[in-house]
Each structure stands twice: as C-alpha cells, then as structure tokens.
Design an enzyme around this catalytic site. Structure first.
Site, PDB file in Angstrom:
ATOM      1  N   TYR A   1      38.549  73.700  33.379  1.00  0.00           N
ATOM      2  CA  TYR A   1      37.454  73.422  32.440  1.00  0.00           C
ATOM      3  C   TYR A   1      36.268  74.315  32.812  1.00  0.00           C
ATOM      4  O   TYR A   1      35.733  74.214  33.909  1.00  0.00           O
ATOM      5  CB  TYR A   1      37.045  71.947  32.530  1.00  0.00           C
ATOM      6  CG  TYR A   1      38.256  71.022  32.501  1.00  0.00           C
ATOM      7  CD1 TYR A   1      38.782  70.576  31.298  1.00  0.00           C
ATOM      8  CD2 TYR A   1      38.889  70.645  33.691  1.00  0.00           C
ATOM      9  CE1 TYR A   1      39.905  69.764  31.271  1.00  0.00           C
ATOM     10  CE2 TYR A   1      40.018  69.834  33.672  1.00  0.00           C
ATOM     11  CZ  TYR A   1      40.523  69.396  32.468  1.00  0.00           C
ATOM     12  OH  TYR A   1      41.642  68.608  32.453  1.00  0.00           O
TER      13      TYR A   1
ATOM     14  N   HIS B   1      47.125  53.974  32.659  1.00  0.00           N
ATOM     15  CA  HIS B   1      46.904  54.143  34.097  1.00  0.00           C
ATOM     16  C   HIS B   1      47.513  52.897  34.740  1.00  0.00           C
ATOM     17  O   HIS B   1      46.820  51.911  34.965  1.00  0.00           O
ATOM     18  CB  HIS B   1      45.412  54.245  34.428  1.00  0.00           C
ATOM     19  CG  HIS B   1      44.810  55.557  34.037  1.00  0.00           C
ATOM     20  ND1 HIS B   1      43.558  55.960  34.430  1.00  0.00           N
ATOM     21  CD2 HIS B   1      45.285  56.589  33.285  1.00  0.00           C
ATOM     22  CE1 HIS B   1      43.297  57.161  33.942  1.00  0.00           C
ATOM     23  NE2 HIS B   1      44.329  57.557  33.232  1.00  0.00           N
TER      24      HIS B   1
ATOM     25  N   ASP C   1      32.722  36.874  13.104  1.00  0.00           N
ATOM     26  CA  ASP C   1      33.949  36.492  12.381  1.00  0.00           C
ATOM     27  C   ASP C   1      35.041  37.557  12.375  1.00  0.00           C
ATOM     28  O   ASP C   1      35.954  37.510  11.547  1.00  0.00           O
ATOM     29  CB  ASP C   1      33.637  36.119  10.917  1.00  0.00           C
ATOM     30  CG  ASP C   1      32.853  34.823  10.824  1.00  0.00           C
ATOM     31  OD1 ASP C   1      32.879  34.062  11.809  1.00  0.00           O
ATOM     32  OD2 ASP C   1      32.234  34.580   9.776  1.00  0.00           O
TER      33      ASP C   1
ATOM     34  N   GLU D   1      49.214  66.491  35.151  1.00  0.00           N
ATOM     35  CA  GLU D   1      48.214  66.963  34.192  1.00  0.00           C
ATOM     36  C   GLU D   1      47.147  67.871  34.785  1.00  0.00           C
ATOM     37  O   GLU D   1      45.960  67.536  34.785  1.00  0.00           O
ATOM     38  CB  GLU D   1      47.551  65.759  33.509  1.00  0.00           C
ATOM     39  CG  GLU D   1      47.086  64.651  34.448  1.00  0.00           C
ATOM     40  CD  GLU D   1      46.445  63.498  33.682  1.00  0.00           C
ATOM     41  OE1 GLU D   1      45.543  63.770  32.875  1.00  0.00           O
ATOM     42  OE2 GLU D   1      46.849  62.340  33.873  1.00  0.00           O
TER      43      GLU D   1
ATOM     44  N   ARG E   1      43.994  71.463  29.359  1.00  0.00           N
ATOM     45  CA  ARG E   1      44.798  70.549  30.172  1.00  0.00           C
ATOM     46  C   ARG E   1      46.182  70.480  29.537  1.00  0.00           C
ATOM     47  O   ARG E   1      46.318  70.556  28.311  1.00  0.00           O
ATOM     48  CB  ARG E   1      44.174  69.147  30.226  1.00  0.00           C
ATOM     49  CG  ARG E   1      45.008  68.159  31.037  1.00  0.00           C
ATOM     50  CD  ARG E   1      44.255  66.868  31.425  1.00  0.00           C
ATOM     51  NE  ARG E   1      43.824  66.056  30.319  1.00  0.00           N
ATOM     52  CZ  ARG E   1      42.577  65.954  29.887  1.00  0.00           C
ATOM     53  NH1 ARG E   1      41.616  66.624  30.480  1.00  0.00           N
ATOM     54  NH2 ARG E   1      42.279  65.180  28.859  1.00  0.00           N
TER      55      ARG E   1
ATOM     56  N   ASP F   1      51.319  59.315  27.473  1.00  0.00           N
ATOM     57  CA  ASP F   1      50.034  59.962  27.790  1.00  0.00           C
ATOM     58  C   ASP F   1      50.246  61.473  27.836  1.00  0.00           C
ATOM     59  O   ASP F   1      50.619  62.019  28.865  1.00  0.00           O
ATOM     60  CB  ASP F   1      49.536  59.423  29.144  1.00  0.00           C
ATOM     61  CG  ASP F   1      48.171  59.982  29.521  1.00  0.00           C
ATOM     62  OD1 ASP F   1      47.558  60.676  28.697  1.00  0.00           O
ATOM     63  OD2 ASP F   1      47.728  59.705  30.655  1.00  0.00           O
TER      64      ASP F   1
ATOM     65  N   ASP G   1      44.414  65.019  23.872  1.00  0.00           N
ATOM     66  CA  ASP G   1      45.006  64.078  24.833  1.00  0.00           C
ATOM     67  C   ASP G   1      45.203  62.780  24.062  1.00  0.00           C
ATOM     68  O   ASP G   1      44.246  62.044  23.813  1.00  0.00           O
ATOM     69  CB  ASP G   1      44.059  63.898  26.029  1.00  0.00           C
ATOM     70  CG  ASP G   1      44.676  63.046  27.136  1.00  0.00           C
ATOM     71  OD1 ASP G   1      45.725  62.402  26.890  1.00  0.00           O
ATOM     72  OD2 ASP G   1      44.096  63.012  28.236  1.00  0.00           O
TER      73      ASP G   1
ATOM     74  N   HIS H   1      48.924  60.180  37.448  1.00  0.00           N
ATOM     75  CA  HIS H   1      48.822  58.752  37.768  1.00  0.00           C
ATOM     76  C   HIS H   1      50.086  58.047  37.309  1.00  0.00           C
ATOM     77  O   HIS H   1      50.831  58.569  36.467  1.00  0.00           O
ATOM     78  CB  HIS H   1      47.585  58.165  37.061  1.00  0.00           C
ATOM     79  CG  HIS H   1      47.505  58.534  35.605  1.00  0.00           C
ATOM     80  ND1 HIS H   1      48.191  57.856  34.631  1.00  0.00           N
ATOM     81  CD2 HIS H   1      46.868  59.556  34.961  1.00  0.00           C
ATOM     82  CE1 HIS H   1      47.948  58.415  33.448  1.00  0.00           C
ATOM     83  NE2 HIS H   1      47.164  59.468  33.620  1.00  0.00           N
TER      84      HIS H   1
ATOM     85  N   HIS I   1      36.147  62.868  29.295  1.00  0.00           N
ATOM     86  CA  HIS I   1      36.427  61.684  28.481  1.00  0.00           C
ATOM     87  C   HIS I   1      35.779  61.785  27.101  1.00  0.00           C
ATOM     88  O   HIS I   1      35.178  60.841  26.606  1.00  0.00           O
ATOM     89  CB  HIS I   1      35.963  60.408  29.209  1.00  0.00           C
ATOM     90  CG  HIS I   1      36.837  60.063  30.370  1.00  0.00           C
ATOM     91  ND1 HIS I   1      36.467  59.158  31.333  1.00  0.00           N
ATOM     92  CD2 HIS I   1      38.061  60.507  30.733  1.00  0.00           C
ATOM     93  CE1 HIS I   1      37.434  59.067  32.233  1.00  0.00           C
ATOM     94  NE2 HIS I   1      38.410  59.878  31.893  1.00  0.00           N
TER      95      HIS I   1
ATOM     96  N   GLU J   1      49.620  68.029  29.920  1.00  0.00           N
ATOM     97  CA  GLU J   1      50.034  66.770  30.557  1.00  0.00           C
ATOM     98  C   GLU J   1      51.389  66.309  30.035  1.00  0.00           C
ATOM     99  O   GLU J   1      51.606  66.224  28.830  1.00  0.00           O
ATOM    100  CB  GLU J   1      48.980  65.687  30.264  1.00  0.00           C
ATOM    101  CG  GLU J   1      49.344  64.315  30.791  1.00  0.00           C
ATOM    102  CD  GLU J   1      48.225  63.298  30.610  1.00  0.00           C
ATOM    103  OE1 GLU J   1      47.418  63.465  29.666  1.00  0.00           O
ATOM    104  OE2 GLU J   1      48.166  62.344  31.414  1.00  0.00           O
TER     105      GLU J   1
ATOM    106  N   HIS K   1      39.746  66.676  38.586  1.00  0.00           N
ATOM    107  CA  HIS K   1      40.455  65.385  38.551  1.00  0.00           C
ATOM    108  C   HIS K   1      41.776  65.438  39.309  1.00  0.00           C
ATOM    109  O   HIS K   1      42.155  66.469  39.867  1.00  0.00           O
ATOM    110  CB  HIS K   1      40.660  64.924  37.108  1.00  0.00           C
ATOM    111  CG  HIS K   1      41.393  65.904  36.237  1.00  0.00           C
ATOM    112  ND1 HIS K   1      42.727  66.188  36.382  1.00  0.00           N
ATOM    113  CD2 HIS K   1      40.960  66.669  35.190  1.00  0.00           C
ATOM    114  CE1 HIS K   1      43.097  67.055  35.466  1.00  0.00           C
ATOM    115  NE2 HIS K   1      42.040  67.383  34.730  1.00  0.00           N
TER     116      HIS K   1
END
Ligand code: GLY
Ligand code: MN
Ligand code: MN
Length: 427
Positions: free
Chosen positions: A376, A348, A37, A372, A394, A258, A247, A341, A230, A396, A337
C-alpha cells in the site's frame, strides 16, 4: 448441510473437557434493534451455532456433568401464534425435541427455574464470562455461592481450530459463490460507474445464490482508497487507469469466505501496476507453496516480509541495505498487516493462535487460513518514485491445510494478470 450427529459429537467432546460436577451455559446471540421498530437480521452466536445448528433467538444450551449424569438441555422459545405472525415461525419445544439430538428441551421461559435446579450441589460453572449479555449477569448472581467459575469460550474456540470434512464442504460452497461474485465484478462494464455500483454487482451475486449476507462489509476501493485498509465507504468514482481493490466474501449457511482481488478499472494493467502486482502475486504464490503441517504462520509472515522487502528494494520503493531494512521493519510502512488468519464460521475465526504455554500453534491438517499479502503506497508518500504513489494491492485466497501440503480453495478465481485481463471488460 451439517448433520445433527456432527453437532452432537461436538457437544459430547465439549462435555468431556468439562470438570466433573459442573454446569455449562451457552446463550444464543441477542437480537439487535437497528432503529425504531426495525431490527437487524438475526444471526446466531457463532459458538452457539457450532454446538447446536440452532438458528433462533432467546435460546440457551446447558450441559450438566456429574459422575452419574451427563446431559445436554436446550431451551427454546415456545410456540406463540401472535408473535410468530410478526417475526416468523419458531421451532418450538416439541419439534426441537424431535429434531435436535439433545437430552431435554424446555421453554426458555423456565430457564432460571431449571438452572437453579441444575446448579444445586455443583462445584463448577462454565459460561461466557466475557460476554456483555444481560442474562450473564443474572447467571453470575445465581452462581455467587459456587466456588469455581470458568470461561467456556476458549474450550469451544479450541475445537473450532480444526475443520471437519463437512465444514470444509460448507466453506467451499461459500467460496464458490464468492468466486462468481468476483468474476462478475471483473466482467462488469465499469465506465462511468462508482465503487458502490460495483459493490452492488458483487452482493447481487451473493444474494441470488442464497448467500443472504456478506461475511464482512465489502471493501471496494479504487486508486488511493485501497490504502485505507478498512475502507468501506465505497462512494468514489471508478477512474480509468486506476486499480480497484475488492475484498469481498459472502457468508453461506454460516460459513465465511474472504477473498481479495485487485483489478484494473479499464481492464488493462499499466506497466507500473504490473510491477507492483507481480511482486505481491509472487510473494503470495511462494508463501502458499510453503503451507503444510508443522509450518508456523509466523514463518509465513517472515517470508512475506522478506520477499516484499527484496522486491521493494528492486523497485526503488525501499532504499538501503536489505538486512538493515528487515531489522528496522521498514516494510511495515507498506505492508502493515498480518499474512492471514483462521477462517470458518467467522471470517476472522477466533480459534487460538497460541497454546496453553503461549507457544505458537503450528499448522495442522484441517485448518483453514487466509493468505493475503499486500503493498500500500499512499498518494502523498514523497519517499517513493512518483509512478507508484496512490496504488494499493492485496491478493487474498483461502487455504486448507492437508495431510502433506495445502489446497487453495479459491484457486478458481482469476488472479494472474493474464487471467484477469482475459475476463475483464475493457474500454
Ligand atoms: N476481509 C477481512 C480480512 O481480509 O481480514
Ligand atoms: Mn482476510
Ligand atoms: Mn479480506
């Protein structure tokens, strides 16, 4: 807001791309149950929204193209007092006819009756052939006799590659809210707090500025957590002396932002953190400066890999000869990475990266992309000087390609060490 005329222009352009004697069908996103529900907030399918600006569930957009006729038909939920009591007001057939610049509007209840009729004597059907939606299977059955089936999705994605001035304004609005959120995160007193509390501050700023949703789940990663690309658990304590990789970007009126900033918990970068931070920052700065029409994204990535490799040799993180390290892609361990993008209605954005001949599409005026770079270093990586272990950074930003260069749309968000330290609360 994007004008109805612009949506109509997009639909007209799409129809131009269709073969003659064809029907195209695009379905709205399906509402999703969260648990018994309880539903997830509804979000329209990005392609459907791009072509219609229509935000309701159970809708379909149909294009009919023959030599004689070119028409767009919108199917919507009809008004229903009882159902609207529970799940909110519907535009309905009559109002949709007035508001959306389509040729015909009907109730979705009659969708298959009309579709059968539209398909009579047609050669081609275009639909979202890779979709799992139940309705697609039914359409497939209806169209068994048709000779040619096409996927409509690549045609729309192609159009989404270049953003219109109105879309760029929407992206700017989204970024403006995200800017406030990142600055709020920097200013927050973090003593004794947890990652989720910082996440809550950021998302509070999204919501009070009418960005009802994030564009993706916020990453708020303190210390070594930043080395999980992630990371979305966001449940660890904020430890003085560590960095936090944030991020986070909101979605506002269906447009994403982003942004990543990496900031110190206690408001001051250590000398070691500064070394790594400035390497990432200078790399990002140099790559952004290269952006202009005709430049290739793969070239930007190469430059980032080279600059980061050089910097990591200087810091003793990578050992060996520069050329060999590049050839063996040793940077991948620390920069695994891409450089960025496309960004738009989706964070993305699924616009193509290659043309029909599988050649990379160079940058063009009106494209929006993220830049970005990051480094790491896992806490257990014994091959790296101890002082660098457990740090993930990072940075970005969101960049618009202009006629002869670029515009950094997120320029206003504090980014240099001096800027971040000046705005951050310290303890
Ligand atoms: N926030 C997702 C990304 O940076 O690609
Ligand atoms: Mn990104
Ligand atoms: Mn991001």
């Amino acid at each position: 807001m994007i004008a109805e005329r612009e949506y109509k222009k997009r639909r007209d352009l799409l129809v131009k791309k269709l073969s003659n004697n064809s029907v195209a069908v695009i379905l709205s996103a399906q509402g999703m149950t969260r648990s018994n529900d309880t539903d997830y907030p509804y979000r329209q399918d990005s392609n459907f929204y791009y072509l219609s600006g229509f935000k309701e569930d159970n809708a379909a957009l149909v294009f009919v193209k023959t030599k004689e006729v070119k028409k767009t038909i919108l199917f919507v939920q009809k008004k229903d007092r009882t159902l609207e009591l529970w799940s909110g007001e519907r535009v309905g057939v009559k109002e949709a006819k007035k508001r959306f610049l389509v040729d015909e509007v009907y109730s979705i209840d009659d969708f298959y009756i009309y579709l059968k009729e539209f398909l009579r004597d047609k050669k081609n059907i275009y639909f979202q052939s890779n979709s799992k939606k139940r309705a697609i299977k039914k359409i497939s059955k209806l169209t068994k006799a048709l000779k040619t089936k096409h996927d409509i999705v690549p045609l729309i994605h192609q159009m989404r590659l270049i953003k219109s001035p109105a879309e760029i304004e929407m992206i700017k609005e989204s970024i403006a809210i995200t800017a406030r959120a990142h600055h709020r995160a920097m200013k927050m007193d973090k003593k004794g707090k947890y990652e989720y509390q910082l996440q809550a501050e950021i998302e509070h700023e999204f919501k009070i500025n009418a960005a009802y949703s994030d564009a993706y789940t916020s990453i708020v990663a303190c210390g070594n957590s930043a080395n999980t690309l992630h990371y979305i658990k966001n449940d660890q304590p904020l430890v003085s002396g560590e960095l936090i990789l944030i991020d986070a970007g909101c979605e506002h009126n269906y447009y994403a932002s982003d942004i990543t900033r990496t900031i110190p918990v206690n408001g001051k970068f250590t000398e070691t953190q500064k070394e790594l931070y400035n390497l990432v920052l200078n790399t990002q700065f140099r790559v952004i400066k290269m952006i202009k029409p005709q430049v290739k994204r793969s070239h930007l990535q190469e430059v980032a890999q080279k600059l980061l490799t050089k910097g990591m040799i200087e810091l003793g993180i990578l050992k060996g000869e520069y050329k060999k390290l590049i050839k063996k892609q040793k940077y991948k361990k620390y920069y695994p990475h891409g450089i960025g993008h496309w960004m738009g209605i989706d964070v993305h954005d699924p616009a193509p990266y290659k043309d029909d001949k599988h050649q990379e599409i160079p940058l063009q005026k009106g494209m929006v992309l993220t830049i970005e770079p990051g480094i790491y270093i896992d806490k257990d990586d014994k091959s790296v000087p101890k002082k660098y272990r457990g740090i993930g950074i990072r940075i970005e930003d969101n960049i618009l390609v202009t006629k002869d260069g670029y515009k950094n749309l997120s320029q206003s968000i504090a980014k240099t060490i001096e800027e971040i330290e000046a705005i951050s609360s310290s303890f």
